[in-house]
Design an enzyme around this catalytic site. Structure first.
Site, PDB file in Angstrom:
ATOM      1  N   SER A  78       0.858  -1.197   0.000  1.00 56.02           N
ATOM      2  CA  SER A  78       0.000   0.000   0.000  1.00 56.02           C
ATOM      3  C   SER A  78       0.883   1.233   0.000  1.00 56.02           C
ATOM      4  O   SER A  78       2.003   1.202   0.518  1.00 56.02           O
ATOM      5  CB  SER A  78      -0.861   0.011   1.267  1.00 56.02           C
ATOM      6  OG  SER A  78      -1.470   1.271   1.443  1.00 56.02           O
ATOM      7  N   TYR A  83      -1.611  -0.688  10.733  1.00 52.66           N
ATOM      8  CA  TYR A  83      -1.861  -1.070   9.334  1.00 52.66           C
ATOM      9  C   TYR A  83      -0.686  -0.642   8.453  1.00 52.66           C
ATOM     10  O   TYR A  83      -0.152  -1.446   7.675  1.00 52.66           O
ATOM     11  CB  TYR A  83      -3.159  -0.426   8.824  1.00 52.66           C
ATOM     12  CG  TYR A  83      -3.400  -0.687   7.349  1.00 52.66           C
ATOM     13  CD1 TYR A  83      -3.765  -1.955   6.898  1.00 52.66           C
ATOM     14  CD2 TYR A  83      -3.242   0.327   6.398  1.00 52.66           C
ATOM     15  CE1 TYR A  83      -3.975  -2.207   5.544  1.00 52.66           C
ATOM     16  CE2 TYR A  83      -3.445   0.087   5.052  1.00 52.66           C
ATOM     17  CZ  TYR A  83      -3.813  -1.180   4.625  1.00 52.66           C
ATOM     18  OH  TYR A  83      -4.003  -1.428   3.279  1.00 52.66           O
TER      19      TYR A  83
HETATM   20  P1  NDP Z   1     -11.278  -6.038   0.412  1.00 49.11           P
HETATM   21  O1  NDP Z   1     -11.667  -5.975   1.863  1.00 49.11           O
HETATM   22  O2  NDP Z   1     -12.354  -5.875  -0.596  1.00 49.11           O
HETATM   23  O3  NDP Z   1     -10.510  -7.395   0.122  1.00 49.11           O
HETATM   24  C1  NDP Z   1      -9.731  -8.062   1.073  1.00 49.11           C
HETATM   25  C2  NDP Z   1      -9.767  -9.538   0.733  1.00 49.11           C
HETATM   26  O4  NDP Z   1      -8.936 -10.255   1.631  1.00 49.11           O
HETATM   27  C3  NDP Z   1     -11.167 -10.128   0.848  1.00 49.11           C
HETATM   28  O5  NDP Z   1     -11.428 -10.876  -0.308  1.00 49.11           O
HETATM   29  C4  NDP Z   1     -11.094 -11.042   2.068  1.00 49.11           C
HETATM   30  O6  NDP Z   1     -11.957 -12.166   1.859  1.00 49.11           O
HETATM   31  C5  NDP Z   1      -9.620 -11.429   2.057  1.00 49.11           C
HETATM   32  N1  NDP Z   1      -9.106 -11.820   3.360  1.00 49.11           N
HETATM   33  C6  NDP Z   1      -9.086 -11.100   4.499  1.00 49.11           C
HETATM   34  N2  NDP Z   1      -8.567 -11.823   5.501  1.00 49.11           N
HETATM   35  C7  NDP Z   1      -8.245 -13.031   4.968  1.00 49.11           C
HETATM   36  C8  NDP Z   1      -7.686 -14.210   5.497  1.00 49.11           C
HETATM   37  N3  NDP Z   1      -7.342 -14.313   6.805  1.00 49.11           N
HETATM   38  N4  NDP Z   1      -7.495 -15.271   4.674  1.00 49.11           N
HETATM   39  C9  NDP Z   1      -7.846 -15.190   3.372  1.00 49.11           C
HETATM   40  N5  NDP Z   1      -8.379 -14.093   2.819  1.00 49.11           N
HETATM   41  C10 NDP Z   1      -8.584 -13.031   3.617  1.00 49.11           C
HETATM   42  O7  NDP Z   1     -10.170  -4.928   0.258  1.00 49.11           O
HETATM   43  P2  NDP Z   1      -9.137  -4.574  -0.941  1.00 49.11           P
HETATM   44  O8  NDP Z   1      -9.500  -5.247  -2.185  1.00 49.11           O
HETATM   45  O9  NDP Z   1      -8.992  -3.111  -0.916  1.00 49.11           O
HETATM   46  O10 NDP Z   1      -7.800  -5.188  -0.328  1.00 49.11           O
HETATM   47  C11 NDP Z   1      -6.896  -5.989  -1.055  1.00 49.11           C
HETATM   48  C12 NDP Z   1      -5.483  -5.591  -0.681  1.00 49.11           C
HETATM   49  O11 NDP Z   1      -5.222  -4.274  -1.159  1.00 49.11           O
HETATM   50  C13 NDP Z   1      -5.222  -5.563   0.831  1.00 49.11           C
HETATM   51  O12 NDP Z   1      -3.969  -6.169   1.099  1.00 49.11           O
HETATM   52  C14 NDP Z   1      -5.176  -4.069   1.140  1.00 49.11           C
HETATM   53  O13 NDP Z   1      -4.388  -3.793   2.263  1.00 49.11           O
HETATM   54  C15 NDP Z   1      -4.574  -3.549  -0.142  1.00 49.11           C
HETATM   55  N6  NDP Z   1      -4.791  -2.110  -0.381  1.00 49.11           N
HETATM   56  C16 NDP Z   1      -6.060  -1.602  -0.537  1.00 49.11           C
HETATM   57  C17 NDP Z   1      -6.236  -0.234  -0.723  1.00 49.11           C
HETATM   58  C18 NDP Z   1      -7.602   0.383  -0.828  1.00 49.11           C
HETATM   59  O14 NDP Z   1      -7.706   1.633  -0.804  1.00 49.11           O
HETATM   60  N7  NDP Z   1      -8.665  -0.378  -0.983  1.00 49.11           N
HETATM   61  C19 NDP Z   1      -5.089   0.675  -0.830  1.00 49.11           C
HETATM   62  C20 NDP Z   1      -3.820   0.023  -0.690  1.00 49.11           C
HETATM   63  C21 NDP Z   1      -3.682  -1.308  -0.489  1.00 49.11           C
HETATM   64  P3  NDP Z   1     -12.574 -13.018   3.060  1.00 49.11           P
HETATM   65  O15 NDP Z   1     -13.095 -12.033   4.057  1.00 49.11           O
HETATM   66  O16 NDP Z   1     -13.665 -13.808   2.388  1.00 49.11           O
HETATM   67  O17 NDP Z   1     -11.485 -13.887   3.582  1.00 49.11           O
END
Ligand code: NDP
Length: 249
Positions: free
Chosen positions: A144, A157
Site C-alpha cells: 500500500s 496497518y
Molecule cells: P477487500 O476488503 O475488498 O478485500 C480483502 C480480501 O482479503 C477479501 O477478499 C477477504 O476475503 C480477504 N481476506 C481477508 N482476511 C483473509 C484471510 N485471513 N485469509 C484469506 N483471505 C482473507 O479490500 P481490498 O480489495 O482493498 O484489499 C486488497 C489488498 O489491497 C489488501 O492487502 C489491502 O491492504 C490492499 N490495499 C487496498 C487499498 C484500498 O484503498 N482499498 C489501498 C492500498 C492497499 P474473506 O473475508 O472472504 O477472507
C-alpha cells in the site's frame, strides 16, 4: 484490457472481493488458470462461476491465509498442477488510535497482512522456483502507499504494509537470481470493502471525506497493473509500482 497469460497458473489470495476479485478476473480473461483463495466460500464460488461462464478456468478454494495451507496447496495442485503466478493480496485494515489498545485488531492485521503473506510465499516457493527454471514465475505482493505515509490511527496497518514492501525488496534479492520475478504493488485509495471493517466512526468519517476529496481507483484499475506487470517479457521486472488516484498526494 487483457494480456497474454496463456498457460500460466495463478493463485490469488483475497479473491472474494475488491482488488483480489478483479485481479482473478483479469488474469483469467488473459488466459491464466486461476485459483481463488479467501475465507468466504460463497463469494469465491460465484466468481469461479462467472469466470467459467466467460470461458476461463477458475477454482474456488476456501482458505484462511493465517492458517496451515498444506491442504489448500494440494487442492490447487490436483486441479491445476504447478503454480507459477502468486498474488498475495489478502489483507485487512483496522484503524484506531494506539491509545485504544485494540490488541485484537493489531493481531489480526499482523497475522493477515504479514504472517499470511509469508505463509503463502512459503507454501508456493517450490512451485515458483521450479517454474522459474522453465522461464515463468511471478510473485506479486499487494502492499500500500500507506507503507510510506504517516497519519494518525493507522500506525499498525501502515507498519504491516511497510513490512510487505520491505519483504518484497528483500525477497527480490533471493528470488530474482533464481528467475522468480518479484513485484510489489502499492495502491492508493481504491474502491473495495477494505474500509468497511473499521469500527471507529470518527475514522470512518475522516476516510469518507478523504475519499470524496481525492476520488478512488477502481479495483479493476489496480488489477490491470498486476496483469500488466506479470505479462512483461521475462527479463523485465517492474519491481515497485505505486498506483494512485491522480489527486492523491
Ligand atoms: P477487500 O476488503 O475488498 O478485500 C480483502 C480480501 O482479503 C477479501 O477478499 C477477504 O476475503 C480477504 N481476506 C481477508 N482476511 C483473509 C484471510 N485471513 N485469509 C484469506 N483471505 C482473507 O479490500 P481490498 O480489495 O482493498 O484489499 C486488497 C489488498 O489491497 C489488501 O492487502 C489491502 O491492504 C490492499 N490495499 C487496498 C487499498 C484500498 O484503498 N482499498 C489501498 C492500498 C492497499 P474473506 O473475508 O472472504 O477472507
Amino acid at each position: 484490457m487483457t494480456y497474454d497469460l496463456t498457460n500460466r497458473t495463478a493463485v490469488v489470495t483475497g479473491a472474494a472481493s475488491g482488488i483480489g476479485a478483479e485481479t482473478a478476473l483479469v488474469l483469467a480473461r488473459s488466459g491464466a488458470r486461476v485459483a481463488l483463495l479467501a475465507r468466504r466460500a460463497d463469494r469465491l464460488a460465484d466468481l469461479a462461476e462467472k469466470i467459467k461462464a466467460e470461458g476461463g478456468q477458475a477454482l474456488a478454494v476456501a482458505a484462511d491465509v493465517t492458517g496451515d495451507l498444506t491442504d489448500t496447496a494440494a487442492t490447487v495442485h490436483d486441479a491445476f498442477g504447478r503454480v507459477d503466478l502468486v498474488v498475495n493480496n489478502a489483507g485487512v485494515m483496522l484503524a484506531n488510535p494506539i491509545a485504544a489498545g485494540r490488541t485484537d485488531e493489531w493481531r489480526r492485521m499482523i497475522d493477515t497482512n504479514i504472517t499470511g503473506v509469508l505463509n503463502v510465499i512459503h507454501t508456493f516457493t517450490k512451485d515458483l522456483t521450479s517454474a522459474a527454471e522453465e522461464g515463468t514465475a511471478d510473485l506479486v505482493n499487494i502492499s500500500s502507499i500507506g507503507a510510506h505515509l504517516t497519519f494518525p490511527n493507522f500506525a499498525v496497518y501502515t507498519a504491516t504494509k511497510a513490512a510487505v514492501t520491505h519483504l518484497s525488496a528483500n525477497l527480490r534479492t533471493e528470488f530474482g537470481p533464481l528467475g522468480v520475478r518479484v513485484t510489489n504493488v502499492e495502491p492508493g485509495l481504491t474502491e473495495s470493502e477494505l474500509a468497511s471493517h473499521v469500527d471507529n466512526t470518527e475514522v470512518v468519517d475522516e476516510l469518507t471525506t478523504w475519499f470524496e476529496g481525492v476520488g478512488r481507483l477502481t479495483a479493476a484499475e489496480v488489477a490491470d497493473v498486476v496483469a500488466y506487470a506479470t505479462s512483461r517479457a521475462r527479463h523485465v521486472n517492474l519491481r515497485q509500482i505505486m498506483v494512485l488516484p491522480t489527486k492523491q498526494v
